[in-house]
Design a protein around this motif. Structure first.
Motif, PDB file in Angstrom:
ATOM      1  N   GLY A 139      22.278  19.667  -4.387  1.00  0.00           N
ATOM      2  CA  GLY A 139      22.216  20.826  -5.269  1.00  0.00           C
ATOM      3  C   GLY A 139      22.523  20.541  -6.726  1.00  0.00           C
ATOM      4  O   GLY A 139      22.803  21.478  -7.485  1.00  0.00           O
ATOM      5  N   TYR A 140      22.431  19.272  -7.148  1.00  0.00           N
ATOM      6  CA  TYR A 140      22.728  18.957  -8.544  1.00  0.00           C
ATOM      7  C   TYR A 140      21.763  19.668  -9.492  1.00  0.00           C
ATOM      8  O   TYR A 140      22.158  20.110 -10.578  1.00  0.00           O
ATOM      9  CB  TYR A 140      22.650  17.442  -8.773  1.00  0.00           C
ATOM     10  N   GLY A 141      20.492  19.767  -9.117  1.00  0.00           N
ATOM     11  CA  GLY A 141      19.520  20.407  -9.997  1.00  0.00           C
ATOM     12  C   GLY A 141      19.781  21.888 -10.202  1.00  0.00           C
ATOM     13  O   GLY A 141      19.600  22.412 -11.301  1.00  0.00           O
ATOM     14  N   PHE A 142      20.212  22.570  -9.149  1.00  0.00           N
ATOM     15  CA  PHE A 142      20.533  23.993  -9.286  1.00  0.00           C
ATOM     16  C   PHE A 142      21.817  24.180 -10.093  1.00  0.00           C
ATOM     17  O   PHE A 142      21.911  25.067 -10.948  1.00  0.00           O
ATOM     18  CB  PHE A 142      20.679  24.632  -7.907  1.00  0.00           C
ATOM     19  N   THR A 143      22.823  23.341  -9.817  1.00  0.00           N
ATOM     20  CA  THR A 143      24.079  23.446 -10.568  1.00  0.00           C
ATOM     21  C   THR A 143      23.869  23.119 -12.043  1.00  0.00           C
ATOM     22  O   THR A 143      24.587  23.632 -12.905  1.00  0.00           O
ATOM     23  CB  THR A 143      25.137  22.514  -9.961  1.00  0.00           C
TER      24      THR A 143
END
Length: 351
Positions: free
Chosen positions: A278-282
């Motif tokens: 979930g790095y891209g969403f965060t």
């Protein structure tokens, strides 16, 4: 007596120094209240959260390791947001970066380390950029909303990664687990001497400087900033708005792809579904909280990465659900964005 809301003549210059800590404290206070409602000791929970995130050298190193891909992806998202191009696809671009870097390893497994790492970085950047190019072209050529297309491409990218590790790239010796063969030493980013940190930190510093130079000391950077006023304004100033949209998306996709390369090379050591954390969403949350400023992005990345590590501590000691980390991130975003209201407006008491 009544209260009125009036707009400030100028934004409250030092207000963010007060509002951000107050909003963060409010978010953590609400998180403690949720722990209490769940039957967990709130003060002990907050202690475990901070101890797990920043309480020791080991936990601090974990937080910094998680902050590296988060910073790179957030830096790219901030570039598109400056143009008011709402790229929600950093998660998919991160996945394509992982795929591109893995392709380089599997195709050329015997390269020496300098060539291997360089090729992995270039392939990851190219894959992420090409994935971001799709919504950019759909927006500039057909007028399709980049919010919808970039969001949908996230799931396609993640499913493509899963197809590869369950299918053609699956390690025959993995006992049925979906993963590639372990990367050779030449494909692993070295660690900093005497620490568990890696040289991905140097990449963060390098790209932060490059983005700063781009926006502050080049004509293209000036046009990217100026085009944030909108398509009509930039075209009136004889700027090529469509080109700038594509360029900003390519930069964002490249940085998100490089974030994927750093994560699988320095931390995971192979391609597997768990790399999609979930790095891209965060990164979207980090970019908004940081008001698109690179230095602030670095600080907020460390903070949110620390919260991720701290929540793992809560999960182990208090059996808190994994979703609690997402709840804290959401509360931090909500309180900080709500607090920014006071930077633009003031509340006056009228007798």
């Amino acid at each position: 007596m009544r209260l009125t809301v009036t707009k400030r003549q100028e934004p409250w210059k030092w207000g963010s120094c007060l509002i951000f800590p107050a909003a963060l404290a409010l978010a953590l206070g609400l998180s403690a209240l949720l722990l209490a409602l769940h039957g967990k000791p709130p003060l002990e929970g907050m202690r475990l959260l901070f101890e797990g995130a920043f309480g020791s050298m080991h936990s601090l190193e974990d937080s910094l390791r998680k902050a590296v891909p988060l910073f790179l992806a957030s830096l790219g998202v901030a570039v598109t947001f400056r143009m008011q191009v709402w790229n929600i696809g950093a998660e998919g671009q991160f996945a394509l970066g992982c795929i591109g870097a893995t392709w380089a390893v599997l195709t050329f497994p015997n390269l020496p380390m300098p060539l291997m790492l360089t090729l992995m970085l270039l392939c990851a950047a190219a894959a992420g950029a090409l994935w971001a190019l799709v919504p950019a072209l759909l927006k500039t050529r057909l007028g399709v909303s980049e919010i919808i297309t970039s969001l949908m491409l996230n799931y396609i990218g993640i499913l493509l990664l899963e197809y590869l590790v369950y299918g053609p790239w699956k390690d025959p010796a993995s006992f049925g687990f979906p993963m590639t063969v372990e990367f050779p030493v030449a494909a692993t980013i070295p660690r900093l001497p005497g620490t568990r940190l890696h040289w991905g930190l140097a990449l963060c510093a390098l790209f932060a400087v490059l983005i700063h130079v781009l926006f502050r000391h080049t004509r293209i950077g000036y046009e990217l900033r100026a085009s944030g006023s909108g398509a009509r304004a930039s075209r009136y100033a004889r700027m090529n708005y469509n080109f700038l949209v594509v360029l900003s998306m390519l930069i964002c996709g490249s940085l998100a792809g490089i974030a994927g390369f750093v994560e699988i090379s320095a931390v995971v050591g192979r391609l597997q579904p768990s790399v999609m954390a979930g790095y891209g969403f965060t990164a979207i949350v980090v970019a908004w909280l940081s008001r698109l400023q690179p230095l602030v992005i670095a600080l907020v990345s460390v903070l949110l990465a620390g919260l991720r590590v701290g929540v793992e501590n809560l999960m182990l000691d208090l059996q808190v659900p994994a979703a609690f980390g997402g709840i804290i991130e959401g509360l931090v975003l909500l309180t900080v964005l709500s607090g920014q209201f006071f930077l633009i407006y003031r509340i006056k008491r009228v007798e």
